[in-house]
Design a protein around this motif. Structure first.
Motif, PDB file in Angstrom:
ATOM      1  N   LEU A  68       0.816  -1.196   0.000  1.00 54.05           N
ATOM      2  CA  LEU A  68       0.000   0.000   0.000  1.00 54.05           C
ATOM      3  C   LEU A  68       0.861   1.261   0.000  1.00 54.05           C
ATOM      4  CD1 LEU A  68      -2.555   1.499   0.320  1.00 54.05           C
ATOM      5  CD2 LEU A  68      -2.576   0.960   2.727  1.00 54.05           C
ATOM      6  N   VAL A  93       2.025   4.654  -2.894  1.00 52.10           N
ATOM      7  CA  VAL A  93       2.035   6.082  -2.572  1.00 52.10           C
ATOM      8  C   VAL A  93       3.446   6.647  -2.720  1.00 52.10           C
ATOM      9  CG1 VAL A  93       1.523   7.780  -0.786  1.00 52.10           C
ATOM     10  CG2 VAL A  93       0.098   5.748  -1.002  1.00 52.10           C
ATOM     11  N   PHE A 139      10.099  15.382   3.707  1.00 54.65           N
ATOM     12  CA  PHE A 139       9.094  14.332   3.772  1.00 54.65           C
ATOM     13  C   PHE A 139       9.479  13.145   2.895  1.00 54.65           C
ATOM     14  CE2 PHE A 139       5.334  12.390   1.807  1.00 54.65           C
ATOM     15  CZ  PHE A 139       4.781  11.823   2.940  1.00 54.65           C
ATOM     16  N   HIS A 159      -9.018  -1.782   2.064  1.00 51.77           N
ATOM     17  CA  HIS A 159      -8.054  -0.722   2.347  1.00 51.77           C
ATOM     18  C   HIS A 159      -6.959  -0.634   1.297  1.00 51.77           C
ATOM     19  CE1 HIS A 159     -10.065  -0.604   6.256  1.00 51.77           C
ATOM     20  NE2 HIS A 159      -9.681   0.653   6.254  1.00 51.77           N
ATOM     21  N   SER A 160      -6.610  -1.761   0.696  1.00 52.36           N
ATOM     22  CA  SER A 160      -5.651  -1.704  -0.417  1.00 52.36           C
ATOM     23  C   SER A 160      -6.230  -0.869  -1.536  1.00 52.36           C
ATOM     24  CB  SER A 160      -5.368  -3.100  -0.968  1.00 52.36           C
ATOM     25  OG  SER A 160      -4.571  -3.800  -0.086  1.00 52.36           O
ATOM     26  N   GLY A 178      -6.759   2.667  -0.557  1.00 53.30           N
ATOM     27  CA  GLY A 178      -5.459   3.269  -0.287  1.00 53.30           C
ATOM     28  C   GLY A 178      -4.836   3.865  -1.530  1.00 53.30           C
ATOM     29  N   GLY A 206      -4.058   7.652  -2.040  1.00 47.79           N
ATOM     30  CA  GLY A 206      -2.687   8.032  -2.394  1.00 47.79           C
ATOM     31  C   GLY A 206      -2.661   8.959  -3.592  1.00 47.79           C
ATOM     32  N   ILE A 266      -9.250  10.771   4.649  1.00 50.98           N
ATOM     33  CA  ILE A 266      -8.158  10.341   5.532  1.00 50.98           C
ATOM     34  C   ILE A 266      -8.726   9.834   6.859  1.00 50.98           C
ATOM     35  CG2 ILE A 266      -6.164  11.129   6.872  1.00 50.98           C
ATOM     36  CD1 ILE A 266      -5.497  13.061   4.692  1.00 50.98           C
ATOM     37  N   PHE A 267      -9.677  10.565   7.396  1.00 50.34           N
ATOM     38  CA  PHE A 267     -10.264  10.193   8.683  1.00 50.34           C
ATOM     39  C   PHE A 267     -10.952   8.823   8.605  1.00 50.34           C
ATOM     40  CE2 PHE A 267     -13.897  10.293  11.616  1.00 50.34           C
ATOM     41  CZ  PHE A 267     -13.222  10.458  12.815  1.00 50.34           C
ATOM     42  N   TYR A 304     -10.585   6.516   6.480  1.00 56.50           N
ATOM     43  CA  TYR A 304      -9.629   5.469   6.154  1.00 56.50           C
ATOM     44  C   TYR A 304      -8.877   4.993   7.389  1.00 56.50           C
ATOM     45  CZ  TYR A 304      -6.104   2.992   3.476  1.00 56.50           C
ATOM     46  OH  TYR A 304      -5.294   2.019   2.948  1.00 56.50           O
ATOM     47  N   PHE A 350      -6.345  -4.818  10.304  1.00 56.91           N
ATOM     48  CA  PHE A 350      -5.086  -5.441  10.701  1.00 56.91           C
ATOM     49  C   PHE A 350      -5.195  -6.254  11.990  1.00 56.91           C
ATOM     50  CE2 PHE A 350      -2.691  -1.794   8.471  1.00 56.91           C
ATOM     51  CZ  PHE A 350      -2.817  -2.457   7.261  1.00 56.91           C
ATOM     52  N   ILE A 393       1.760  -0.012  13.399  1.00 57.29           N
ATOM     53  CA  ILE A 393       1.533  -0.006  11.948  1.00 57.29           C
ATOM     54  C   ILE A 393       0.512   1.060  11.580  1.00 57.29           C
ATOM     55  CG2 ILE A 393       0.581  -1.348  10.049  1.00 57.29           C
ATOM     56  CD1 ILE A 393       1.844  -3.821  11.339  1.00 57.29           C
ATOM     57  N   MET A 403       2.028   4.457  11.816  1.00 53.95           N
ATOM     58  CA  MET A 403       2.933   4.787  10.719  1.00 53.95           C
ATOM     59  C   MET A 403       2.136   5.248   9.498  1.00 53.95           C
ATOM     60  SD  MET A 403       6.022   2.490   9.139  1.00 53.95           S
ATOM     61  CE  MET A 403       5.224   1.626   7.769  1.00 53.95           C
ATOM     62  N   VAL A 404       1.123   4.481   9.146  1.00 51.69           N
ATOM     63  CA  VAL A 404       0.294   4.851   7.990  1.00 51.69           C
ATOM     64  C   VAL A 404      -0.360   6.210   8.230  1.00 51.69           C
ATOM     65  CG1 VAL A 404      -1.720   4.230   6.622  1.00 51.69           C
ATOM     66  CG2 VAL A 404      -0.137   2.452   7.380  1.00 51.69           C
ATOM     67  N   ILE A 453       2.064   9.122   7.879  1.00 48.96           N
ATOM     68  CA  ILE A 453       2.418   9.451   6.494  1.00 48.96           C
ATOM     69  C   ILE A 453       1.270  10.179   5.804  1.00 48.96           C
ATOM     70  CG2 ILE A 453       2.811   8.390   4.241  1.00 48.96           C
ATOM     71  CD1 ILE A 453       4.660   6.402   5.747  1.00 48.96           C
ATOM     72  N   VAL A 468      -1.334  11.882   7.065  1.00 48.05           N
ATOM     73  CA  VAL A 468      -1.650  13.206   7.590  1.00 48.05           C
ATOM     74  C   VAL A 468      -0.542  14.194   7.285  1.00 48.05           C
ATOM     75  CG1 VAL A 468      -2.060  14.532   9.681  1.00 48.05           C
ATOM     76  CG2 VAL A 468      -3.217  12.368   9.351  1.00 48.05           C
ATOM     77  N   SER A 469       0.729  13.738   7.337  1.00 42.62           N
ATOM     78  CA  SER A 469       1.778  14.741   7.103  1.00 42.62           C
ATOM     79  C   SER A 469       1.751  15.215   5.649  1.00 42.62           C
ATOM     80  CB  SER A 469       3.157  14.266   7.538  1.00 42.62           C
ATOM     81  OG  SER A 469       3.449  13.013   7.041  1.00 42.62           O
ATOM     82  N   VAL A 470       1.330  14.374   4.714  1.00 37.35           N
ATOM     83  CA  VAL A 470       1.193  14.857   3.328  1.00 37.35           C
ATOM     84  C   VAL A 470       0.227  16.034   3.272  1.00 37.35           C
ATOM     85  CG1 VAL A 470       0.454  14.300   1.003  1.00 37.35           C
ATOM     86  CG2 VAL A 470       1.671  12.605   2.330  1.00 37.35           C
TER      87      VAL A 470
END
Lengths: 289, 289, 289, 289, 289
Positions: free
Chosen positions: A60, A64, A214, B58-59, B62, B66, B219-220, B222, B230, B241, B244-245, B248, B250-252
């Protein structure tokens, strides 16, 4: 710029990257190799601890990340291409300005002919050096009386462009050229300054700080967690696989960095030395018979 | 703008984001961590209830998410780059206007020389402040008699641009410059107003409301449903996990928001203070010998 | 246009879409929910019939669909942004035209000053209404003797632009402005007509019929077959999952439709009312002291 | 062009494609259906031969193919939009030219007024037909004495544009218009010729041969091998699934082909007939009171 | 350029690529086939050694590679389209220049009419050859006295453009054309030189060295490791599958290489010969009655 034939696949496949890229890539590959080997060894031989693999997360995020890298390279390529366009314009404009002046003023006006035959190539040459480390006045082709004005100025290309403009205004005031001709020349000189401004912009503005940070953080997080995804499926084969993925991801970013600033002396940089030489010869041929 | 070398990987990887980004990111990460831990705990320890995992949804989503994020960042980057272009043009234009006026009017015309030497940098400076909170007249370099006209106006940069234009028309009426020269200067001043308009547009128009809302909702939704995908595969590993997702994704969006408005005082913002200083020095050097 | 702060995540996440979008979205979600529930119930409880799931087809087509939707939103966004640019230009141009006329004609020429102080804002106002339902002459600020010429014309903004142009030609013929000044004003008025043409194009041309039809058919086919893919894996959980996917896909298309025509009165539409007011105030201030 | 409301989902979903698209699509779907059924029957009933499925290859290539198709549609859409822009410009320019001439020449100059009132719409009309099969002189509105010059020329729109230009030069030579006015009209006529050139380029240049061939080969190879991927998983369900995928892939390409040439009489084509009518009415209204 | 109908699917699907592409593609396919067969044979029959398959790595990298290839083709297509635009402009400009000169100078000025009727098409013809191997003076249509000036020059198209400009300046000095007319012609000739510069840029600048090298390295690494991913799943079927993937990936890159330089004599190249012929006939028709 390296001259190369894009159709020679074999040599391109087995040729190594530029030294600049290798200098960053090699230690990174080494460190990554050691790290992955360590992780694999620890989990397979030392710890007695298993978990199910997380391919799905890396698949996934991989897409991205891939999208970001492709756009990164393409925005770098756009700058490179814009830089190329600007230098192409400079060549064209220098020729045009010389040709127009040559057909406007009389054949005997040696003073003005020599002035433009020197100053137009000087603009290109000083701009080339200005985009690298700074201009060394020795490189330019300047007569004594002009040298004084240029010396001590910070922004040599601008000073030269100003001198060209002043000379044209002076010829207009002395009625050597008509109002329409003044107008035509004004447009040509304005473009010199736009070209210079465009190149300075490309040169002085890397992509935004947060964006660059980033992408590097993302590549790092992705590859550092990658061994855990492959560990129990590929065992020791994990090491070459992780290295291959790492190599591809990092070299994309490195190539983007190299292409982004096209005015240096790298293999990817624009042939600005050749273009300056061409401008010099062309302008001379047009102005001094 | 932070000056940085895009080739220093290590420092970029371990450097933290700007304070602005962290202030939003940190509480969000905390909340998300608590939420995920709660979900995992409840389903693993409390409820006696199992379902098959939904990686596939989610794949699929996602990739779509993305794509949206990448295009989001890129449209933000386009604005940033357009803003940079406009400021580069402003620098160029200020220099050009000063150089042209300097070569058009006589060396002794102190009144006009001083007027333009003040007003051209004033335009840049007032525009810079206008794009932030508003112009403080103290920042400008204005002589007494001009101050009255500017005071009390809402749109200072426009007023200054108008004053420059009026002075040029006056010089044309007084035959200090010819028709061709008036025409040349008219074009330069028109570009000032186009640059200002372009910057105001970037500054005042965030991306469409629905679009911005949609990305945040996506985003929310997801990430809030991600733990369920998971849960039974990764057990307690789900928490890092998902974080981490989440980090990534949110920072975008946060980076895009920061880059989008390039005229403030963030680390990503354009070096408008430096550019104003440069314009001031250049214009002075050209007009007052 | 709704004024909003793109950095307020919480309110954006939980705020509902515009009424327009909800009116289409809600019944569609309801129908889809009923349909999916029906399918799931029939296959799980009634029919005694099983087949293997087809995740793979929907994964594959999902990416293609995602790509189309992203490009769809982005081409809609490009129009929106182009519309914004055109209105920004209109504001700039109105100011410029007013400023130039003001500095060209004498301070006592009350007739012409009043004419332009009325007609320039009238152009913006009539254009704004022309891009909605049509112009109501009551909205304009027109003196008696001019009203006759405008009344009965189909294309009010064009008529106004023509009247402005005729007045400028007349001033040129009466030697109130010189040839160079006529030329400068001609360019400004030409841009009015280009701006109008650009907005009419955006307003009158939706994306090609086949393209729009294809995206809707694709979304429909995709979501109608989606329950069959999840049925035997997620049982009754299929209903919320399908609804979530459906919600995301359809809202992308709905948002694109809303953004595409930016001249109405939706929350996403451009603040054309405010811009007209601004033009009115600015132009008055410049022309009538 | 079909006028449609992009917000009527239901009718768009169940409306069939244009006849042109169906004529290609239907036999292809039939052939594909027969082929897939044959393959499935052979492998399930006749041959006693099993292999593991190759989903993975088609997933991978599917994304690449999807990317190509999306970019294909978008480059077709870009042409369509460029064509629309050019025709919008033509409408604008025709109005502008008429308005300017009308305000430059005296109200009694019937000869010239009638000339331009005929020739400006004639340009648009002949260009419209020139972009289809060729110009039928009967469609134009031409007075006797002009007819002779146009007859027998290959490129009617160019001849008309030349005649307009000559008339303007003549008026300039006869001092009916001043130098500045000549200059203003010259720019308008130049744009006519740029618009024509742009439309001819779009019309005469399909995408590169190899590129078009590659996409068709790729779709063909992909769908012909698709049954083998689904065969043993979905049994006879393979037929509708393969047909659905085939339908989506092929219709993307067909839509791109239709949109790419926007000057014909398809449902997706631009409303050039309406635009010509509009130009005729507008120009008449402006020139002949 | 091959003239083809993009709507004839069947012939396009079964037509082979251009000879140039096949010459590279065929040996590569052969080598790849032998290599894959060797690997498969060794691992299935000789070595007694099994490992789990690595689909996941190739899926992930496949998407990234696909993205790069699509962008590669599109940047090549952009150049091709830019080249087409430039040649379209050349046709337009040649016609415009001829038409304007024809309407400016008197009908009896045979010397100048013949000069331009020769030199304008000569510019196009010499530019066409200049973008291939170099100009053969025999191809041009040059009168004796002009031949001397052209002979021995390196850059024939530039020399011709200069001669056209000088003739126009001369006509202006001899008062055969007015200031406004000189200005109008100056703009047309300037565009000739911009078109030439744009074409030279496209022709002389392949994509950056590192970028080209990276894509070829990536394709190579990807396909060389591909057999290991499919080996134990598809057994001997691995060979055709790998070849199919290899064929698609490599032909994308080959097509991009072919399209990128659009001025040669390939099937994809622009119809520059036809365009030159058209320019010749059009210009003659306009200047010599």
């Amino acid at each position: 710029m390296v001259k190369y034939d894009p159709k020679t696949w074999l040599s391109l496949i087995f040729h190594s990257y530029s030294r600049q890229v290798m200098k960053t890539l090699f230690p990174a590959l080494l460190a990554m190799g050691l790290y992955t080997s360590g992780i694999v060894f620890l989990f397979l031989e030392v710890f007695d601890f298993r978990f199910s693999s997380t391919h799905v997360v890396h698949s996934l995020l991989g897409i991205v990340l891939g999208l970001f890298l492709v756009f990164r390279v393409n925005s770098a390529y756009d700058r490179w291409w814009e830089g190329r366009k600007l230098w192409g314009l400079l060549l064209n404009n220098s020729r045009n300005l010389a040709a127009k002046i040559s057909s406007f003023i009389s054949k005997d006006d040696d003073v003005n002919r020599r002035f433009f035959a020197q100053m137009i190539p000087n603009f290109a040459m000083s701009m080339k050096e200005h985009l690298r480390e700074g201009v060394d006045l020795e490189d330019l082709d300047i007569v004594e009386d002009v040298l004084d004005r240029v010396k001590g100025k910070n922004h040599i290309p601008n000073t030269i462009s100003l001198m060209i403009y002043e000379r044209i205004t002076q010829m207009y005031n002395e009625k050597k050229i008509t109002g329409e001709q003044f107008f035509v020349l004004d447009k040509e000189v304005k473009e010199f300054s736009d070209i210079l401004g465009g190149c300075e912009r490309i040169r002085n503005t890397p992509i935004p700080y947060s964006y660059s940070m980033f992408i590097k953080k993302f590549i790092f997080t992705y590859t550092v967690t990658l061994p855990f995804a492959f560990l129990f499926d590929f065992l020791y084969w994990t090491v070459p696989i992780v290295l291959m993925v790492f190599f591809i991801l990092v070299s994309v970013e490195l190539i983007a960095e190299e292409i982004e600033d096209p005015f240096g002396r790298d293999v990817n940089d624009l042939p600005t030395d050749d273009l300056c030489e061409k401008i010099k010869n062309n302008v001379r041929e047009l102005l001094i018979h």
